[in-house]
Design an enzyme around this catalytic site. Structure first.
Site, short mmCIF file in Angstrom:
data_model
loop_
_atom_site.label_atom_id
_atom_site.label_comp_id
_atom_site.label_asym_id
_atom_site.label_seq_id
_atom_site.Cartn_x
_atom_site.Cartn_y
_atom_site.Cartn_z
N PRO A 241 0.78 -1.24 0.00
CA PRO A 241 0.00 0.00 0.00
C PRO A 241 0.81 1.30 0.00
O PRO A 241 0.23 2.37 0.08
CB PRO A 241 -0.81 -0.12 1.30
CG PRO A 241 0.05 -0.93 2.21
CD PRO A 241 0.78 -1.90 1.32
N ASP A 259 2.66 -2.06 -9.00
CA ASP A 259 2.08 -3.17 -8.25
C ASP A 259 1.05 -3.83 -9.16
O ASP A 259 0.42 -3.19 -9.98
CB ASP A 259 1.40 -2.68 -6.96
CG ASP A 259 1.22 -3.80 -5.95
OD1 ASP A 259 2.00 -3.87 -4.98
OD2 ASP A 259 0.30 -4.63 -6.14
N CYS A 353 9.00 -9.47 4.59
CA CYS A 353 8.60 -9.42 6.01
C CYS A 353 8.37 -10.87 6.47
O CYS A 353 7.27 -11.22 6.90
CB CYS A 353 7.36 -8.56 6.21
SG CYS A 353 5.97 -9.02 5.17
#
Ligand code: SAM
Length: 420
Positions: A241, A259, A353
């Site tokens: 985002p 994206d 992540c």
């Protein structure tokens, strides 16, 4: 009129059924309107209750175990789990919790006969025994590989961090010190601002003015490592985002953010508008898109997100690891494609992540074998502990780091230089 607190509890149990019964993630359930009939405060309570129950589920199951002759049906089990967590973590009054639990089960056409058992079990719960139980463990499918990679002690420390949840971290557009003062937070060693016990995010000072955005302190490090310079041509290859897009745009670099998700790209646009920052946005499949070569690329690749369990306690319960190898293969292709888009002498920051070396250390070791024109550069940034450096030259961040001040998301970051 329904009992006070019954609606959010019912909704929380529905969310738990979706995660534990259908393998759905909470955000997926929320976009399908799971809480649409609730008012905003009930919605927030339902979400909080579901998250808290997932976070503490292993311990709630240990607490319930001695009182259950056989495993209850899922919805009844979830009513019991939620009630135990309300009693033992929230310190909620027993009569309200037990009455609600019994009402929920009684009203259930299929499972109403279990209401007597629910009443009897919950009345036996001794809240003083809660703290003597072990930290909630991850499900076996994830715990086993993590123990193999990090050892039992480290995984236990990570689990403690997952159970505690995460504070609110902000990335300031300007100087962190005045922001910390304005929002009642503290400046972390890497320059993020941490706010403990923050209420509504949009009510914090500087939100409307776009002075900051929400971003875990660990997630803010990759863009700092890339160190984009004003005038450089920089690609944010998996942008939505947009937390890292904003960091890159802040430097004055000429940022192209791409994206594959149109829906998620709307969030990038909204974030840039709120913060008054600028980047060129494209909704494209990164693997099929190329333009003139870039000075620097940030590849925040799609991954298992196993580093973010503090914020997403649904993840280990909804997933089982079956789709993970597909992600590992995608990351490899993305690294190769990113390198083909980089000018000689240019730099690529790869990050995920994730806690799994397959999405970090091993990706970089393999990339070094596939490409003889790249090197891994050491990462030196204020606030980072040199012990976090990995043998191939990357940076391993773990949720149990900074444990005393609220932890950080698990991340892997590597800085690759393409030789001239
Ligand atoms: C880890 S998230 C990126 C988070 C983002 N960098 C940030 O800091 O806010 C990964 C993103 O990769 C995108 N993605 C997945 N496959 C892609 C592809 N083939 N091409 C471009 N983007 C892709 C997903 O839509 C998702 O938004």
């Amino acid at each position: 009129m329904s009992q006070p607190g019954l609606n959010p509890r019912r909704a929380a149990v529905r969310l738990l059924d979706g995660v534990l019964g259908k393998g759905a993630l909470l955000p997926e359930l929320l976009v399908t309107g799971a809480l649409d009939k609730l008012d905003p405060s009930e919605k927030a309570r339902a979400q909080r209750l579901a998250m808290e129950t997932l976070r503490w589920m292993d311990r709630a199951d240990r607490m319930l175990g001695p009182f259950l002759q056989r495993k209850p049906e899922l919805t009844v089990h979830n009513v019991l789990r939620l009630s135990v967590v309300e009693l033992c973590v929230d310190g909620a009054a027993a009569h309200g919790v037990v009455n609600s639990a019994v009402s929920m089960v009684k009203a259930d056409k299929v499972h109403h006969r279990a209401s007597g058992m629910v009443n009897a079990v919950l009345r036996k719960i001794d809240v003083t025994a809660w703290d003597k139980l072990p930290e909630p463990r991850l499900p076996k499918w994830l715990r086993k590989p993590l123990v193999a990679d990090y050892g039992k002690k480290t995984v236990e420390a990570m689990e403690a961090s997952f159970a505690n949840g995460a504070p609110l971290d902000l990335t300031p557009k300007g100087d962190p010190a005045p922001l910390a003062k304005a929002v009642g937070g503290t400046v972390l060693p890497t320059g993020s601002v941490r706010v403990l016990g923050a209420g509504q995010v949009s009510a914090l000072a500087g939100y409307e003015a776009g002075d900051w955005w929400v971003q875990d302190a660990a997630a803010a490090i990759p863009a700092k490592v890339l160190n984009a310079q004003a005038g450089e041509r920089v690609l944010d290859m998996c942008a939505a985002p947009g937390g890292k897009t904003m960091q890159l745009a802040m430097t004055g670099a000429d940022v192209v953010a791409i994206d594959v998700s149109k829906k998620r790209m709307v969030r990038v646009r909204e974030n840039l508008e709120r913060t008054g920052l600028d980047a060129t946005l494209r909704v494209v499949d990164a693997l099929e898109w190329r333009e003139a070569l870039f000075d620097a690329i940030l590849l925040d690749a799609p991954c298992t997100a196993t580093g973010t369990i503090r914020r997403h306690p649904d993840l280990p319960h909804a997933k089982d690891g079956a789709d993970f190898p597909t992600l590992f293969a995608l990351q490899e292709r993305m690294i190769d494609h990113a390198l083909s888009q980089l000018k000689p002498g240019g730099r690529l920051v790869f990050c995920t992540c994730s806690l799994l070396p397959d999405e970090g250390e091993i990706q970089i070791e393999d990339a070094l074998k596939r490409h003889d024109d790249i090197t891994v550069e050491p990462i030196t940034l204020a606030g980072l502990d040199p012990a976090w450096t990995t043998p191939e030259g990357g940076l391993r961040l773990r949720p149990d780091y900074w444990a005393d001040t609220g932890g950080m998301d698990g991340f892997y970051i590597a800085m690759i230089r393409k030789t001239v």
